[in-house]
Design an enzyme around this catalytic site. Structure first.
Site, PDB file in Angstrom:
ATOM      1  N   SER A   1       0.834  -1.204   0.000  1.00  0.00           N
ATOM      2  CA  SER A   1       0.000   0.000   0.000  1.00  0.00           C
ATOM      3  C   SER A   1       0.871   1.257   0.000  1.00  0.00           C
ATOM      4  O   SER A   1       2.037   1.226   0.397  1.00  0.00           O
ATOM      5  CB  SER A   1      -0.904   0.002   1.228  1.00  0.00           C
ATOM      6  OG  SER A   1      -0.144   0.168   2.411  1.00  0.00           O
TER       7      SER A   1
ATOM      8  N   CYS B   1      -3.117  -4.400  -7.418  1.00  0.00           N
ATOM      9  CA  CYS B   1      -2.840  -2.970  -7.595  1.00  0.00           C
ATOM     10  C   CYS B   1      -3.066  -2.511  -9.027  1.00  0.00           C
ATOM     11  O   CYS B   1      -3.105  -1.312  -9.283  1.00  0.00           O
ATOM     12  CB  CYS B   1      -1.415  -2.644  -7.149  1.00  0.00           C
ATOM     13  SG  CYS B   1      -0.137  -3.386  -8.189  1.00  0.00           S
TER      14      CYS B   1
END
Length: 497
Positions: free
Chosen positions: A226, A281
């Site tokens: 992240s 992602c």
């Protein structure tokens, strides 16, 4: 309950810290394993093993390294079904998706097998009288990788094959939620003949991560995860004098122009938004619909979504599995309910979905949100789940301004039949990876993967040429072999005559 191990110095090593983390089967919600969390001392032991191995591995021949990597590629290929089953059991993704992950990881192993070509230096002769200059690349030493839960095999294989091919030794810290695939990859590396200590796997939490970032014998750190953690990894690692590549999160947009093939666009939106339950992602999480495309496109997406088969990853009929944890499932669901409260239209609500016989699993269905605006939480945040938002705009210029205003710049896509519009888009959009009628533009192994803005911290993308450069450092050698008849002293500056 099975207790897992670290892999240090070429063999399994039981954890000694006394701290363990649960490993769940997301389809059932049951804890089936526990993984040891490494202490500082255990991380130090792995680094010491890697440092000792570097003494010989760093000076080994390219022929030896590539011979082992060719054997390794053969073994991973032969065990791809087993690796995929481990991924499905701990991550929850369907078996076909797990097999695809292994295949994409193998691309980088194949790139590493050809490392001799990538490490060729340069030579300029006679730059001055009897003076030659050469450029070479050399390994760094001990390097480390910290990898996410969503690709337990592929992302580690994006890192360590190239690193060890370049002559480094490696310490891998996989996600504690999905540790078994990384352990299997290390076992196969040993079977391929990789010397003890060249590849080590330490499981753990923040204690292990922080020790990796601070350890004086680790020269470089690769990270995928992240954005907040990527910032932390980059800031902390560089403050400790390390080379860092930290790949962060994303909010990937898919621009659909009025001339697009809407059947293709709808298929692509389904695949890119809901594949792997949106836990990647490079997932498309926002469709930007220009002009009158939104209504017909949404209807086509709804038709396809209704036919999706959601179930356990080991069921061949399943097309989408559960989310990684119950906590994450609840967080994803909160974005759907929150979007409705903030004024979005919930075209599909997947929050109440469950699977008969697996009611305790981490299930959620697919959701589709319409009339989303940039102020809404569902647009601003990376949800990392099967939630697709539709933003309506009037023109291409509005669309490109919206997309470029995003703090992320990982991947993006445009769907159009207009080559001029596509060419303009690929030059104007602020993202590191662009697809033209391709929804998930993950580059092949010999091109590098990486985004812009808050999707990447550091100067190098991962794998490809950037990966080779990240795991090596350049050196320039200037050589002069005087003719035996030369002699005398000259204190003047060289004149290149």
């Amino acid at each position: 309950m099975k207790t897992l191990s670290h892999w240090i110095g070429g063999k399994p090593v039981e954890g000694t810290s006394g701290n363990f983390g649960p490993v769940y089967n997301p389809a059932t919600g049951a804890q089936e394993k526990q993984v040891p969390f490494a202490s500082v001392d255990e991380v130090d032991t792995a680094v010491a093993a890697a440092k000792e191995a570097f003494r010989s591995w760093g000076t080994s021949s390219l022929a030896k390294r590539t011979a082992i990597l060719f054997k390794y590629r053969e073994l991973v290929d032969a065990h791809r079904e087993e690796i995929a089953r481990l991924i499905t059991a701990e991550h929850g993704k369907v078996h076909s998706d797990a097999l695809g992950e292994v295949a994409r990881g193998l691309e980088i192993v194949e790139l590493a097998c050809g490392i001799s070509e990538k490490l060729k230096g340069e030579l300029s002769t006679q730059v001055s009288t009897r003076v030659d200059v050469s450029s070479i690349r050399q390994s760094l030493g001990v390097v480390a990788g910290i990898t996410p839960f969503n690709f337990p095999a592929m992302v580690p294989m994006w890192m360590f094959p190239i690193a060890i091919a370049c002559g480094n030794t490696f310490v891998l810290k996989p996600s504690e939620k999905v540790p078994s695939a990384a352990f299997k990859l290390a076992e196969l590396a040993a079977e391929a003949g990789l010397p003890d200590g060249v590849l080590n796997v330490v499981n753990g939490d923040k204690t292990a991560v922080d020790r990796i970032l601070a350890h004086p014998d680790i020269a470089a750190v690769s990270f995928v995860g992240s954005t907040p953690i990527a910032k932390y990894i980059h800031t902390t690692g560089t403050a400790n004098g390390k080379r860092v590549q930290a790949l962060g999160g994303a909010k990937n947009h898919m621009l659909v122009l009025p001339d697009a093939d809407l059947e293709l666009a709808a298929d692509s939106a389904i695949n890119a938004a809901y594949g792997s339950a949106g836990e990647r992602c490079m997932a498309i999480s926002v469709v930007v619909a220009v002009g009158d495309t939104a209504d017909p496109l949404i209807e086509k997406i709804k038709e396809r979504a209704a036919a999706l088969r959601i179930g356990p990853g080991d069921d061949p009929a399943s097309e989408m599995g559960p989310l990684i944890t119950k906590v994450h499932r609840d967080k994803v669901a909160s974005y759907v309910t929150g979007a409705a409260a903030q004024g979005a239209t919930v075209a599909i609500d997947g929050t109440g979905f469950t699977v008969e016989g697996h009611e305790d699993g981490h299930w959620i269905g697919v959701s589709l949100l319409d009339n989303v605006t940039p102020e809404m939480d569902c647009y601003r945040d990376e949800i990392f789940g099967p939630v697709l938002s539709v933003v309506r705009v009037g023109t291409y210029d509005e669309a490109i301004a919206l997309m470029n205003n995003s703090p992320w710049g990982n991947g993006t896509a445009i769907f159009t039949r207009d080559g001029g519009a596509a060419r303009r888009f690929q030059l104007e959009v602020e993202a590191g990876m662009v697809g033209v009628n391709v929804p998930i533009p993950v580059p092949v192994g010999y091109h590098s993967f990486g985004g812009w803005k808050d999707s990447l911290f550091g100067d190098h993308h991962i794998y490809g040429n950037d990966g080779v450069h990240f795991y090596t450092r350049g050196k320039v050698v200037t050589t002069r072999w005087p003719d035996p008849s030369d002699g005398g002293i000259n204190l003047g500056f060289p004149s290149h005559s």
